[in-house]
Write a protein that holds these residues in place. Structure first.
Motif, PDB file in Angstrom:
ATOM      1  N   LEU A  91      24.277  42.698  36.398  1.00 47.03           N
ATOM      2  CA  LEU A  91      24.490  41.373  35.948  1.00 47.03           C
ATOM      3  C   LEU A  91      25.974  41.904  35.425  1.00 47.03           C
ATOM      4  CD1 LEU A  91      25.488  38.577  36.468  1.00 47.03           C
ATOM      5  CD2 LEU A  91      24.419  38.261  34.159  1.00 47.03           C
ATOM      6  N   ILE A  92      25.940  42.458  34.258  1.00 49.39           N
ATOM      7  CA  ILE A  92      27.408  42.677  34.002  1.00 49.39           C
ATOM      8  C   ILE A  92      28.130  43.580  34.688  1.00 49.39           C
ATOM      9  CG2 ILE A  92      28.646  44.484  31.794  1.00 49.39           C
ATOM     10  CD1 ILE A  92      26.579  43.446  30.240  1.00 49.39           C
ATOM     11  N   SER A  93      27.267  44.548  35.489  1.00 49.84           N
ATOM     12  CA  SER A  93      27.803  45.467  36.230  1.00 49.84           C
ATOM     13  C   SER A  93      28.348  45.346  37.667  1.00 49.84           C
ATOM     14  CB  SER A  93      26.974  46.957  36.957  1.00 49.84           C
ATOM     15  OG  SER A  93      26.941  47.404  35.733  1.00 49.84           O
ATOM     16  N   PHE A  94      27.821  43.909  37.944  1.00 48.83           N
ATOM     17  CA  PHE A  94      27.714  42.673  39.297  1.00 48.83           C
ATOM     18  C   PHE A  94      29.521  42.445  39.100  1.00 48.83           C
ATOM     19  CE2 PHE A  94      28.086  39.468  41.570  1.00 48.83           C
ATOM     20  CZ  PHE A  94      27.985  40.383  42.983  1.00 48.83           C
ATOM     21  N   VAL A  95      29.322  41.608  38.049  1.00 45.54           N
ATOM     22  CA  VAL A  95      30.660  40.821  36.941  1.00 45.54           C
ATOM     23  C   VAL A  95      31.431  41.206  37.391  1.00 45.54           C
ATOM     24  CG1 VAL A  95      31.782  39.230  35.534  1.00 45.54           C
ATOM     25  CG2 VAL A  95      28.927  38.622  36.269  1.00 45.54           C
ATOM     26  N   LEU A  96      31.462  42.965  36.587  1.00 43.34           N
ATOM     27  CA  LEU A  96      32.915  44.008  36.467  1.00 43.34           C
ATOM     28  C   LEU A  96      33.306  43.704  37.827  1.00 43.34           C
ATOM     29  CD1 LEU A  96      32.257  46.047  33.037  1.00 43.34           C
ATOM     30  CD2 LEU A  96      32.817  44.406  33.651  1.00 43.34           C
ATOM     31  N   ILE A  97      32.193  44.171  39.054  1.00 43.91           N
ATOM     32  CA  ILE A  97      32.890  44.780  40.302  1.00 43.91           C
ATOM     33  C   ILE A  97      34.051  43.651  40.856  1.00 43.91           C
ATOM     34  CG2 ILE A  97      32.644  45.403  42.516  1.00 43.91           C
ATOM     35  CD1 ILE A  97      29.961  47.572  40.696  1.00 43.91           C
ATOM     36  N   GLN A  98      33.200  42.371  40.471  1.00 43.81           N
ATOM     37  CA  GLN A  98      33.639  41.424  41.589  1.00 43.81           C
ATOM     38  C   GLN A  98      34.984  40.701  40.700  1.00 43.81           C
ATOM     39  OE1 GLN A  98      31.178  37.800  41.439  1.00 43.81           O
ATOM     40  NE2 GLN A  98      31.387  37.891  43.467  1.00 43.81           N
ATOM     41  N   THR A  99      35.386  40.361  39.651  1.00 42.27           N
ATOM     42  CA  THR A  99      36.244  40.778  38.850  1.00 42.27           C
ATOM     43  C   THR A  99      38.072  41.440  39.035  1.00 42.27           C
ATOM     44  OG1 THR A  99      35.228  39.470  37.091  1.00 42.27           O
ATOM     45  CG2 THR A  99      37.577  40.128  36.598  1.00 42.27           C
ATOM     46  N   VAL A 100      36.756  42.955  38.993  1.00 43.20           N
ATOM     47  CA  VAL A 100      38.547  43.879  39.755  1.00 43.20           C
ATOM     48  C   VAL A 100      38.527  43.615  40.936  1.00 43.20           C
ATOM     49  CG1 VAL A 100      38.596  46.087  40.617  1.00 43.20           C
ATOM     50  CG2 VAL A 100      37.121  46.072  37.880  1.00 43.20           C
ATOM     51  N   ILE A 101      37.647  43.473  41.721  1.00 46.19           N
ATOM     52  CA  ILE A 101      37.883  43.051  43.785  1.00 46.19           C
ATOM     53  C   ILE A 101      38.712  41.562  43.437  1.00 46.19           C
ATOM     54  CG2 ILE A 101      36.880  42.361  45.514  1.00 46.19           C
ATOM     55  CD1 ILE A 101      34.610  43.807  45.169  1.00 46.19           C
ATOM     56  N   ALA A 102      38.766  40.674  42.317  1.00 40.04           N
ATOM     57  CA  ALA A 102      39.389  39.242  43.093  1.00 40.04           C
ATOM     58  C   ALA A 102      40.978  39.319  42.467  1.00 40.04           C
ATOM     59  CB  ALA A 102      38.975  37.787  41.625  1.00 40.04           C
ATOM     60  N   ILE A 103      40.822  40.391  41.252  1.00 38.88           N
ATOM     61  CA  ILE A 103      42.374  40.573  40.807  1.00 38.88           C
ATOM     62  C   ILE A 103      42.968  41.504  41.802  1.00 38.88           C
ATOM     63  CG2 ILE A 103      43.938  42.197  39.333  1.00 38.88           C
ATOM     64  CD1 ILE A 103      41.205  40.845  37.087  1.00 38.88           C
ATOM     65  N   LEU A 104      42.727  42.643  42.103  1.00 35.69           N
ATOM     66  CA  LEU A 104      42.933  43.444  43.957  1.00 35.69           C
ATOM     67  C   LEU A 104      43.446  42.667  44.918  1.00 35.69           C
ATOM     68  CD1 LEU A 104      41.034  47.310  43.171  1.00 35.69           C
ATOM     69  CD2 LEU A 104      43.213  45.966  42.067  1.00 35.69           C
ATOM     70  N   PHE A 106      42.934  39.003  44.641  1.00 41.26           N
ATOM     71  CA  PHE A 106      43.192  38.145  45.465  1.00 41.26           C
ATOM     72  C   PHE A 106      44.635  37.422  44.257  1.00 41.26           C
ATOM     73  CE2 PHE A 106      39.086  37.268  47.627  1.00 41.26           C
ATOM     74  CZ  PHE A 106      39.911  36.534  48.750  1.00 41.26           C
ATOM     75  N   GLY A 107      44.246  38.595  43.234  1.00 38.05           N
ATOM     76  CA  GLY A 107      45.485  38.764  42.138  1.00 38.05           C
ATOM     77  C   GLY A 107      45.539  38.103  41.165  1.00 38.05           C
ATOM     78  N   SER A 108      43.846  37.283  41.461  1.00 40.19           N
ATOM     79  CA  SER A 108      43.219  36.697  39.752  1.00 40.19           C
ATOM     80  C   SER A 108      41.849  35.621  40.265  1.00 40.19           C
ATOM     81  CB  SER A 108      43.776  35.783  39.173  1.00 40.19           C
ATOM     82  OG  SER A 108      44.232  34.077  39.509  1.00 40.19           O
ATOM     83  N   VAL A 109      41.150  35.746  39.558  1.00 40.52           N
ATOM     84  CA  VAL A 109      39.497  35.364  39.400  1.00 40.52           C
ATOM     85  C   VAL A 109      40.464  33.628  39.468  1.00 40.52           C
ATOM     86  CG1 VAL A 109      37.687  34.667  38.620  1.00 40.52           C
ATOM     87  CG2 VAL A 109      38.160  36.513  38.332  1.00 40.52           C
ATOM     88  N   ALA A 110      40.563  33.275  39.558  1.00 41.27           N
ATOM     89  CA  ALA A 110      40.874  31.767  39.101  1.00 41.27           C
ATOM     90  C   ALA A 110      41.763  31.610  41.057  1.00 41.27           C
ATOM     91  CB  ALA A 110      41.989  31.352  38.415  1.00 41.27           C
ATOM     92  N   SER A 111      42.728  32.511  41.699  1.00 41.57           N
ATOM     93  CA  SER A 111      43.093  32.593  43.049  1.00 41.57           C
ATOM     94  C   SER A 111      41.703  32.257  43.799  1.00 41.57           C
ATOM     95  CB  SER A 111      43.510  33.615  43.257  1.00 41.57           C
ATOM     96  OG  SER A 111      45.146  33.117  42.691  1.00 41.57           O
ATOM     97  N   ALA A 112      41.218  33.009  43.350  1.00 44.52           N
ATOM     98  CA  ALA A 112      39.873  33.861  44.755  1.00 44.52           C
ATOM     99  C   ALA A 112      38.918  32.514  44.647  1.00 44.52           C
ATOM    100  CB  ALA A 112      38.797  35.063  43.504  1.00 44.52           C
ATOM    101  N   GLN A 113      38.741  31.220  43.206  1.00 41.83           N
ATOM    102  CA  GLN A 113      37.607  30.483  42.976  1.00 41.83           C
ATOM    103  C   GLN A 113      38.865  29.197  43.524  1.00 41.83           C
ATOM    104  OE1 GLN A 113      36.490  30.641  39.520  1.00 41.83           O
ATOM    105  NE2 GLN A 113      34.581  32.029  39.268  1.00 41.83           N
ATOM    106  N   ALA A 114      40.204  28.822  44.067  1.00 43.09           N
ATOM    107  CA  ALA A 114      41.098  27.475  44.477  1.00 43.09           C
ATOM    108  C   ALA A 114      40.043  27.315  45.673  1.00 43.09           C
ATOM    109  CB  ALA A 114      42.481  28.705  44.108  1.00 43.09           C
ATOM    110  N   SER A 115      39.964  27.808  46.159  1.00 43.10           N
ATOM    111  CA  SER A 115      39.117  27.859  46.863  1.00 43.10           C
ATOM    112  C   SER A 115      38.231  27.756  48.278  1.00 43.10           C
ATOM    113  CB  SER A 115      40.002  27.743  48.868  1.00 43.10           C
ATOM    114  OG  SER A 115      40.198  28.677  49.055  1.00 43.10           O
ATOM    115  N   THR A 116      37.497  26.806  49.012  1.00 46.90           N
ATOM    116  CA  THR A 116      36.068  27.312  49.268  1.00 46.90           C
ATOM    117  C   THR A 116      35.770  29.051  50.218  1.00 46.90           C
ATOM    118  OG1 THR A 116      35.270  25.239  49.613  1.00 46.90           O
ATOM    119  CG2 THR A 116      34.045  26.656  50.818  1.00 46.90           C
TER     120      THR A 116
END
Length: 205
Positions: A91-104, A106-116
């Motif tokens: 879980l920790i590894s997955f979340v870290l990878i997904q966070t990096v992808i979201a930032i690279l 979409f710019g941020s995790v919040a932006s990636a979750q801004a729409s469906t």
């Protein structure tokens, strides 16, 4: 169509997460594909229903973790300590990878979750990248090969079954109090699935 797309992308994400948990500890996900798909599907069906009830959305992460721990403990026959370790590290590894992808991307995790749509895109991209990483890890032999059998304690199978029953009772009470009857059969199906594997004799493995 919303439930369908939710299930498709959530299943992709869930299978990728489960696969990563397994390859980190040198287990081969494809050997357990159908049990994984069954558990992930049940997990995401209850997740979809709970997320529609904002008061219960906080339960989803904890339930998902418990489902994976039980999957590893009953289907893979990993000792309870090992099942918990696999789930947490994965879980920790997955979340870290997904966070990096979201930032690279979409710019941020919040932006990636801004729409469906962006949320589904993040899930799909994460599943593809995590899947590729998992394949590379397994192919090149990277990961931990710790023998969790050394950590198995007496009456562990009984303990696992007890945890399943208690989990089901608590979940049923919470769902009953919130008048979510449709979710109770899903938890029941999950419990029966895990009990089927938990009660298999050792010679079957």
């Amino acid at each position: 169509m919303e439930p369908l797309w939710f299930m498709v992308f959530s299943n992709l994400e869930g299978i990728a997460w489960c696969g990563l948990c397994m390859v980190i500890f040198r287990y081969k996900p494809l050997e357990y594909f159908w049990p994984i798909l069954t558990v992930v599907t049940i997990m995401n069906l209850q997740s979809f229903l709970l997320r529609n009830e904002l008061e219960l959305s906080y339960m989803v992460p904890a339930i998902n973790v418990i489902f994976f721990v039980l999957l590893f403990a009953t289907v893979l026959r990993v000792p309870l300590f090992g099942a918990i370790s696999m789930t947490v590290v994965g879980l920790i590894s997955f979340v870290l990878i997904q966070t990096v992808i979201a930032i690279l991307i979409f710019g941020s995790v919040a932006s990636a979750q801004a729409s469906t749509v962006s949320g589904y895109q993040l899930q799909a991209i994460t599943a593809l990248i995590v899947g590729a990483i998992s394949w590379l890890l397994y192919y090149y032999g990277y990961g931990f090969s710790y023998d969790f059998e050394n950590a198995r304690f007496r009456y562990e199978r009984t303990t696992v079954i007890f945890i399943m029953v208690i989990f089901m009772v608590i979940a049923t009470i919470v769902l009953y109090l919130n008048d979510l009857w449709i979710n109770i059969p899903l938890f029941g199906a999950g419990l029966l699935f895990f009990l089927r594997y938990a009660n298999k004799k050792e010679r079957d493995y």
